[in-house]
Design a protein around this motif. Structure first.
Motif, PDB file in Angstrom:
ATOM      1  N   LYS A 216       0.856  -1.190   0.000  1.00 10.22           N
ATOM      2  CA  LYS A 216       0.000   0.000   0.000  1.00 10.22           C
ATOM      3  C   LYS A 216       0.889   1.236   0.000  1.00 10.22           C
ATOM      4  CE  LYS A 216      -3.266  -2.473   2.952  1.00 10.22           C
ATOM      5  NZ  LYS A 216      -2.390  -3.658   3.121  1.00 10.22           N
ATOM      6  N   PRO A 217       0.366   2.372  -0.487  1.00 11.47           N
ATOM      7  CA  PRO A 217       1.251   3.538  -0.586  1.00 11.47           C
ATOM      8  C   PRO A 217       1.656   4.143   0.759  1.00 11.47           C
ATOM      9  CG  PRO A 217      -0.965   4.081  -1.377  1.00 11.47           C
ATOM     10  CD  PRO A 217      -0.944   2.608  -1.128  1.00 11.47           C
ATOM     11  N   PHE A 218       0.825   3.972   1.804  1.00 14.93           N
ATOM     12  CA  PHE A 218       1.117   4.702   3.037  1.00 14.93           C
ATOM     13  C   PHE A 218       1.383   3.839   4.263  1.00 14.93           C
ATOM     14  CE2 PHE A 218      -1.319   7.658   0.419  1.00 14.93           C
ATOM     15  CZ  PHE A 218      -0.429   8.711   0.377  1.00 14.93           C
ATOM     16  N   HIS A 219       1.096   2.552   4.184  1.00 15.51           N
ATOM     17  CA  HIS A 219       1.380   1.746   5.370  1.00 15.51           C
ATOM     18  C   HIS A 219       1.598   0.278   5.017  1.00 15.51           C
ATOM     19  CE1 HIS A 219      -3.005   0.762   5.316  1.00 15.51           C
ATOM     20  NE2 HIS A 219      -2.696  -0.269   6.086  1.00 15.51           N
ATOM     21  N   ILE A 220       2.164  -0.441   5.993  1.00 18.84           N
ATOM     22  CA  ILE A 220       2.348  -1.888   5.885  1.00 18.84           C
ATOM     23  C   ILE A 220       1.517  -2.526   7.002  1.00 18.84           C
ATOM     24  CG2 ILE A 220       4.012  -3.795   6.019  1.00 18.84           C
ATOM     25  CD1 ILE A 220       6.235  -1.814   5.377  1.00 18.84           C
ATOM     26  N   ARG A 221       0.850  -3.621   6.681  1.00 15.87           N
ATOM     27  CA  ARG A 221       0.080  -4.316   7.715  1.00 15.87           C
ATOM     28  C   ARG A 221       0.447  -5.793   7.670  1.00 15.87           C
ATOM     29  NH1 ARG A 221      -5.386  -4.718  10.249  1.00 15.87           N
ATOM     30  NH2 ARG A 221      -4.942  -6.428  11.676  1.00 15.87           N
ATOM     31  N   CYS A 222       0.872  -6.331   8.817  1.00 20.83           N
ATOM     32  CA  CYS A 222       1.238  -7.756   8.929  1.00 20.83           C
ATOM     33  C   CYS A 222       0.298  -8.442   9.914  1.00 20.83           C
ATOM     34  CB  CYS A 222       2.654  -7.905   9.455  1.00 20.83           C
ATOM     35  SG  CYS A 222       3.853  -7.048   8.458  1.00 20.83           S
ATOM     36  N   HIS A 223       0.140  -9.734   9.723  1.00 19.30           N
ATOM     37  CA  HIS A 223      -0.738 -10.531  10.584  1.00 19.30           C
ATOM     38  C   HIS A 223       0.078 -11.627  11.262  1.00 19.30           C
ATOM     39  CE1 HIS A 223      -4.613  -8.951   8.922  1.00 19.30           C
ATOM     40  NE2 HIS A 223      -3.784  -8.588   7.976  1.00 19.30           N
ATOM     41  N   LEU A 224      -0.132 -11.785  12.577  1.00 26.51           N
ATOM     42  CA  LEU A 224       0.586 -12.785  13.359  1.00 26.51           C
ATOM     43  C   LEU A 224      -0.454 -13.670  14.060  1.00 26.51           C
ATOM     44  CD1 LEU A 224       2.575 -10.335  12.954  1.00 26.51           C
ATOM     45  CD2 LEU A 224       3.399 -10.754  15.242  1.00 26.51           C
ATOM     46  N   PRO A 225      -0.962 -14.669  13.354  1.00 26.76           N
ATOM     47  CA  PRO A 225      -2.027 -15.476  13.970  1.00 26.76           C
ATOM     48  C   PRO A 225      -1.514 -16.312  15.145  1.00 26.76           C
ATOM     49  CG  PRO A 225      -1.755 -15.952  11.603  1.00 26.76           C
ATOM     50  CD  PRO A 225      -0.597 -15.128  12.017  1.00 26.76           C
ATOM     51  N   MET A 226      -2.363 -16.453  16.158  1.00 31.37           N
ATOM     52  CA  MET A 226      -2.063 -17.401  17.255  1.00 31.37           C
ATOM     53  C   MET A 226      -2.112 -18.807  16.668  1.00 31.37           C
ATOM     54  SD  MET A 226      -2.206 -15.558  20.152  1.00 31.37           S
ATOM     55  CE  MET A 226      -2.612 -13.845  20.437  1.00 31.37           C
ATOM     56  N   LYS A 227      -1.313 -19.697  17.222  1.00 35.59           N
ATOM     57  CA  LYS A 227      -1.345 -21.037  16.648  1.00 35.59           C
ATOM     58  C   LYS A 227      -2.641 -21.756  17.052  1.00 35.59           C
ATOM     59  CE  LYS A 227       1.570 -23.455  19.904  1.00 35.59           C
ATOM     60  NZ  LYS A 227       2.887 -23.999  20.134  1.00 35.59           N
ATOM     61  N   GLU A 228      -3.029 -22.734  16.271  1.00 33.83           N
ATOM     62  CA  GLU A 228      -4.355 -23.353  16.379  1.00 33.83           C
ATOM     63  C   GLU A 228      -4.651 -23.878  17.781  1.00 33.83           C
ATOM     64  OE1 GLU A 228      -7.785 -23.447  15.668  1.00 33.83           O
ATOM     65  OE2 GLU A 228      -6.656 -22.615  13.996  1.00 33.83           O
ATOM     66  N   GLU A 229      -3.680 -24.564  18.405  1.00 34.84           N
ATOM     67  CA  GLU A 229      -3.907 -25.112  19.758  1.00 34.84           C
ATOM     68  C   GLU A 229      -4.252 -23.978  20.733  1.00 34.84           C
ATOM     69  OE1 GLU A 229      -1.500 -25.781  17.577  1.00 34.84           O
ATOM     70  OE2 GLU A 229      -0.040 -27.132  18.479  1.00 34.84           O
ATOM     71  N   LEU A 230      -3.579 -22.851  20.563  1.00 33.56           N
ATOM     72  CA  LEU A 230      -3.809 -21.728  21.477  1.00 33.56           C
ATOM     73  C   LEU A 230      -5.195 -21.118  21.238  1.00 33.56           C
ATOM     74  CD1 LEU A 230      -2.772 -19.862  23.675  1.00 33.56           C
ATOM     75  CD2 LEU A 230      -1.555 -18.550  21.935  1.00 33.56           C
ATOM     76  N   ARG A 231      -5.593 -21.055  19.955  1.00 28.00           N
ATOM     77  CA  ARG A 231      -6.933 -20.535  19.658  1.00 28.00           C
ATOM     78  C   ARG A 231      -7.989 -21.378  20.363  1.00 28.00           C
ATOM     79  NH1 ARG A 231      -8.052 -17.865  14.360  1.00 28.00           N
ATOM     80  NH2 ARG A 231      -6.228 -16.594  14.057  1.00 28.00           N
ATOM     81  N   ALA A 232      -7.794 -22.693  20.314  1.00 27.33           N
ATOM     82  CA  ALA A 232      -8.755 -23.605  20.964  1.00 27.33           C
ATOM     83  C   ALA A 232      -8.761 -23.365  22.476  1.00 27.33           C
ATOM     84  CB  ALA A 232      -8.386 -25.053  20.645  1.00 27.33           C
TER      85      ALA A 232
END
Ligand code: FES
Ligand SMILES: [Fe+2]
Length: 452
Positions: free
Chosen positions: A284-300
């Protein structure tokens, strides 16, 4: 990594009393000098490589005083720099002192509830009206706020040299013994006001007044992304100052790439958010966005804890977040320096103030919804969260300092990047576009998202 203590790191980070003394001490850089034009040409070359062939910047981009001077004029002074959040100055007369790119400024809430960013340099004889360590208690009406670096409260602004006084919007209010100064008109001698704007509760300044867009215009798409956090109504509940002996790009690169979860954060962040699952959105021209998902076991596990009526996060989870946002961390870099982490219970904002090629001042903060501060267990939760944020930040500080030292050596070699370091390559593309004068026009096809 864990053997090093906070005080060790703070001591090692402290630049010498001379702010221009470099991290390398008195030893000359092992790398040959490069001119600004040569550094920019090299950035342009590597920024045009595809991510799969990307390389690191030349060391001189992190060590050259001339290149840092170019960055001040071409990246920072003509763009928006975030100085604080409205919750730091909630009442009329509250102020926040910041030194930004050599300008001492005061961010102050005036009698009309407007927020001003004023120069602290007195229009009489250039005294700093509230120099660090002076001009607060016992010197006029201003009182410092404990635990909030640079913050205080006052009824008016007073220059401690000859006691000229200024209104909270910078107008000269009174000055004694000026009656014989011919043609002197009090209305013409206020504190200089810098162009400023509040966006989602964050206060920004544009020092040279030439930024081509407003903050709201340039971060419009980011505004949509952060809307569920309701950041303008959040409260800053933790502030930690750090003196860092490294270049601002080392920090922003480290902040945005999560490849190093596997190394530097192997015991803290990696078990929750493994490096290999992290990904970066399209360019994007004005920002960067990254995603750091929790691992599946932790989501559960988090869902199970929810069902028991408890919460896994340290603070209560933010009720307005969709589930996918709650179960990951989001990293944001708004070019050039606006960096924060979106989490399920808070926003972690880093204020980065570049001071030299190998020196920056950093304020690490935590913002939470107002309702969180009303929780009966808030103090306890806040201690835990603040300590956890310091712990993983120390892991980053240790590597950032060592990287800066490495960049000064003859043994340094240019590296190659993992696909997980896409944000570093995006920052290079931003630098290259600024170098050729095309930013914010994306004059190259935008890179796609790493998530299909
Ligand atoms: S320098 Fe400020 S009152 Fe004289
Ligand atoms: Fe990190």
């Amino acid at each position: 990594m864990n053997a090093i203590s906070e005080s060790d790191i703070r001591r090692a980070c402290l630049p010498a009393p001379d702010p221009l003394k470099s991290a390398r001490g008195s030893i000359r850089s092992g790398q040959p000098p490069m001119s600004v034009a040569e550094i920019l040409a090299e950035i342009e070359r590597i920024a045009d490589l595809p991510l799969s062939r990307s390389e690191t910047l030349p060391a001189q981009a992190y060590t050259s005083q001339e290149f840092f001077d170019w960055e001040i004029d071409n990246l920072f002074k003509n763009d928006w720099i975030c100085l604080g959040h409205v919750s730091q100055i909630p009442s009329i007369g509250d102020f926040l002192n910041v030194e930004v790119l050599g300008e001492p400024v005061v961010v102050v809430r005036d009698k009309e509830n407007g927020i001003n960013v004023l120069s602290r340099v007195c229009p009489h004889r250039a005294m700093d009206i509230m120099p660090p360590g002076f001009g607060y208690d016992g010197h006029g009406p201003a009182e410092a706020k404990e635990g909030e670096p640079g913050c205080g409260h006052t009824r008016f602004l007073l220059c401690p040299y000859h006691f000229w006084t200024f209104e909270l919007d910078g107008k000269l209010k009174a000055c004694a013994e000026m009656g014989q100064a011919e043609g002197f008109n009090r209305d013409e001698w206020g504190l200089r006001s810098f162009r400023s704007e509040v966006w989602n509760g964050f206060v920004f300044v544009n020092l040279d007044g030439t930024a081509p867009r407003t903050v709201a215009e340039q971060y419009a798409t980011l505004s949509d992304q952060v809307a569920p956090w309701l950041i303008d109504d959040m409260v800053m509940v933790a502030q930690n100052e750090w003196d860092c002996a490294f270049n601002w790009k080392i920090l922003t690169e480290n902040f945005m790439e999560s490849y190093h979860h596997a190394g530097a954060h192997s015991k803290t962040l990696q078990p929750m958010m493994p490096a290999r699952d992290t990904w970066t959105e399209e360019e994007k021209p004005f920002h960067i966005r990254c995603h750091l998902p929790m691992k599946e076991e932790l989501r559960a596990e988090i869902r199970a804890i929810d069902e028991e009526g408890r919460h896994w996060e340290t603070y209560p989870p933010i009720a307005t977040l969709p589930e996918n946002e709650r179960l990951e961390w989001g990293l944001v870099l708004g070019y050039p320096l606006f960096t924060f982490v979106l989490t399920g219970d808070s926003v972690i904002w880093y204020r980065i103030l570049p001071m030299g090629p190998d020196h920056l001042k950093l304020l690490t903060t935590i913002l939470v919804p107002r309702s969180t501060t009303e929780d009966p267990n808030f103090e306890e939760m806040n201690q835990v969260a603040t300590q956890a944020a310091i712990d993983f930040h120390l892991e980053d500080m240790e590597v950032c300092m060592a990287v800066q030292r490495g960049l000064f050596t003859a043994g340094y070699q240019r590296g190659r990047l993992s696909h997980l370091e896409m944000p570093i390559w995006l920052i290079q593309r931003f630098l290259a576009a600024r170098g050729r004068g095309t930013w914010p026009t994306m004059d190259r096809p935008g890179a796609p998202s790493q998530k299909a």
